[in-house]
Design an enzyme around this catalytic site. Structure first.
Site, short mmCIF file in Angstrom:
data_model
loop_
_atom_site.label_atom_id
_atom_site.label_comp_id
_atom_site.label_asym_id
_atom_site.label_seq_id
_atom_site.Cartn_x
_atom_site.Cartn_y
_atom_site.Cartn_z
N PRO A 134 14.66 21.58 76.73
CA PRO A 134 15.71 22.50 76.32
C PRO A 134 16.79 21.89 75.43
O PRO A 134 17.53 22.63 74.79
CB PRO A 134 16.30 22.96 77.65
CG PRO A 134 16.07 21.81 78.57
CD PRO A 134 14.75 21.23 78.15
N ASP A 178 27.70 16.37 76.40
CA ASP A 178 27.11 15.56 77.47
C ASP A 178 25.82 16.25 77.83
O ASP A 178 25.82 17.24 78.56
CB ASP A 178 28.06 15.47 78.66
CG ASP A 178 27.53 14.56 79.75
OD1 ASP A 178 26.55 13.83 79.50
OD2 ASP A 178 28.08 14.59 80.86
N ASP A 222 23.32 29.04 75.89
CA ASP A 222 22.72 28.29 74.80
C ASP A 222 23.82 27.82 73.84
O ASP A 222 24.49 28.64 73.20
CB ASP A 222 21.73 29.20 74.07
CG ASP A 222 20.98 28.51 72.94
OD1 ASP A 222 21.52 27.55 72.34
OD2 ASP A 222 19.85 28.93 72.66
#
Length: 196
Positions: A52, A43, A25
């Site tokens: 997400p 990116d 994360d």
């Protein structure tokens, strides 16, 4: 899979001792690091609502990136399609990056896998010239990188930074800043048909 099947693309980058691959994360990582980087590249997958990555397109994320960036560093984020149908996302992301970084420049490049021009946003505390001298860029690339590039050189960079008038006008007219309370709402429609 990239390490195994895309060796022409990565050219051994995963084996460079400076490379640390972290699968996790990004928000958590930035909250828990003391490191500062010269360059941070985001990116990301599309900011699909409830997906997400939508949080990684917000002012709060860009503030975390700025804290993890060396004072003379640069941040770049892929910022959606540069075609007329996808400009809203690109313009709003530009405004959001401008809310965090003192100096912001847009650039674009044709991405063959998307069959479309794609927008990117560069942010820094340092000035970012929109008309860099091609010879100076070539000298810097030769000095600071190894292996060479097939696409990027000084002339290419100069061209990438010259975005069309309609995009500059759309960016100038945009006022929205994405936040965690008001994140981007994007519903991807595939490669060439993506819109924001």
């Amino acid at each position: 899979a990239c390490r195994q099947h895309l060796s022409e693309m990565h050219q051994g980058a995963f084996d460079d001792p400076r490379c640390e691959l972290v699968i996790g994360d990004a928000l958590h990582y930035l909250d828990n690091t003391e490191q500062q980087w010269d360059v941070i590249i985001s990116d990301l997958s599309d900011p699909i609502e409830e997906g997400p990555s939508f949080q990684l397109f917000t002012k709060e994320y860009f503030e975390k990136v700025r804290r993890a960036l060396h004072p003379e560093g640069y941040f770049v984020v892929q910022a959606g399609p540069g075609s007329p149908g996808g400009l809203k996302l690109h313009c709003r992301l530009t405004n959001t990056v401008k809310a965090v970084f003192d100096n912001v420049r847009n650039y674009s490049s044709h991405i063959p896998t998307y069959a479309a021009p794609w927008g990117f946003i560069l942010g820094s505390a340092l000035d970012i010239p929109d008309r860099p001298d091609p010879e100076t860029t070539d000298q810097l690339l030769q000095k600071q990188t190894k292996g060479g590039f097939r696409m990027l050189d000084g002339v290419t960079l100069l061209g990438m930074l010259q975005i069309p008038l309609h995009i500059r006008q759309a960016i100038a007219a945009e006022t929205t800043v994405y936040t965690l309370k008001e994140p981007p709402k994007f519903f991807g429609k595939g490669t060439a048909g993506s819109g924001g």
